[in-house]
Design a protein around this motif. Structure first.
Motif, short mmCIF file in Angstrom:
data_model
loop_
_atom_site.label_atom_id
_atom_site.label_comp_id
_atom_site.label_asym_id
_atom_site.label_seq_id
_atom_site.Cartn_x
_atom_site.Cartn_y
_atom_site.Cartn_z
N THR A 61 0.80 -1.24 0.00
CA THR A 61 0.00 0.00 0.00
C THR A 61 0.83 1.29 0.00
N ARG B 230 -0.57 5.03 -0.93
CA ARG B 230 -0.70 6.02 0.16
C ARG B 230 0.03 7.32 -0.20
N LYS C 164 -8.82 11.80 4.89
CA LYS C 164 -7.61 10.99 5.06
C LYS C 164 -7.91 9.60 5.59
N TYR D 289 -7.30 6.10 3.50
CA TYR D 289 -6.36 5.09 3.95
C TYR D 289 -7.05 3.75 4.20
N ILE E 126 -7.54 2.18 0.84
CA ILE E 126 -6.27 1.67 0.32
C ILE E 126 -5.89 0.37 1.01
N ASP E 127 -6.06 0.31 2.31
CA ASP E 127 -5.71 -0.90 3.06
C ASP E 127 -6.59 -2.08 2.64
#
Length: 261
Positions: A108, A112, A125, A129, A132-133
């Motif tokens: 990631t 990120r 944010k 995140y 993305i994770d």
């Protein structure tokens, strides 16, 4: 229409020509295997496609857009180089994972970093995140590593590390996924698990360029094969034709020597 067009690529290191007028196309959803002896120019070609090396001559187009032309001025060649690389995902021979990061963090990290450039990053944010994770976890699950997301590279086998590297290369959704002899650093037992992942990607019609010394794998998985020798494309064709019935004498010699070896 071809997703990739490589036209007249030449690469010089001083007075030595490593690539000599290399041209080929790649259709979307196809896998292209590049074979040849050590020193034939395979890895240099891959590095030029990923803009890790700059060709001395020629041009590279992706989806009809010219990403590189050797006739451009130096400032044009360097402009938005990072964005050009996003068209290609690269899997190296030796994994190149960051030892201080977990498997998930390795996958990631690039996504990120790119997210910080989004206009809504500060406002969202946490959500960004989390998204993305989740994407990273899904990729690791696809690689058969759902139970290894919190492991560091030193806690993983070579095959597992290479599968993390493949997930990392897929994370930014590249147009073309490139492999530079992805099994050369692995023993035979671990080679199989990495090749299985690449076979799966081929089944999913992932557009790929695979530099490999695994001839049977290239024959079975690739749609097309390029045989290179002395920096040139000697033969190109359907995978089974090139491996089973090569037309060029140099290709026949290489394959005979490989089979005998």
């Amino acid at each position: 229409m071809a997703i990739l067009e490589v036209n007249g690529i030449q690469k010089d290191f001083g007075s030595t020509q490593v690539l000599k007028n290399v041209s080929f196309t790649l259709e979307e959803g196809n896998a292209l295997a590049i074979i040849g002896s050590s020193g034939s120019g395979k890895t240099t070609l891959l590095r030029c496609l990923n803009f890790l090396d700059s060709p001395s001559r020629g041009s590279i187009e992706v989806k009809g857009e010219t990403l590189f032309d050797a006739s451009w001025q130096a400032s044009q060649k360097e402009k938005n180089l990072r964005l050009k690389r996003l068209h290609f995902g690269m899997v190296f021979q030796s994994f190149h994972l960051f030892p201080q990061y977990t498997a998930l963090e390795n996958v990631t990290l690039a996504e990120r970093l790119l997210a910080k450039e989004r206009t809504d990053f500060k406002q969202h944010k946490r959500d960004i995140y989390e998204e993305i994770d989740e994407h990273g976890k899904a990729l690791l699950e696809q690689m058969g590593l759902a139970d290894r997301i919190s492991h560091y590279p030193h806690q993983l086998s070579g095959g597992q590390q290479q599968r993390v590297a493949i997930a990392r290369a897929l994370a930014l959704k590249p147009d073309i996924l490139c492999f530079d002899e992805p099994t050369s650093a692995l023993d035979p037992e671990l080679t199989g698990e990495v090749l299985k992942v690449i076979r799966g990607l081929a089944t999913q019609k992932t557009t790929m360029i695979i530099v490999t010394h695994e001839m049977a794998f290239a024959r079975d998985v690739a749609d097309q094969i390029i045989f290179m020798d002395d920096g040139m494309i000697v033969e190109q064709g359907a995978s089974k034709q090139v491996i089973d019935s090569p037309r060029e004498e140099r290709t026949k010699q290489f394959l005979t020597r490989y089979m005998e070896g």
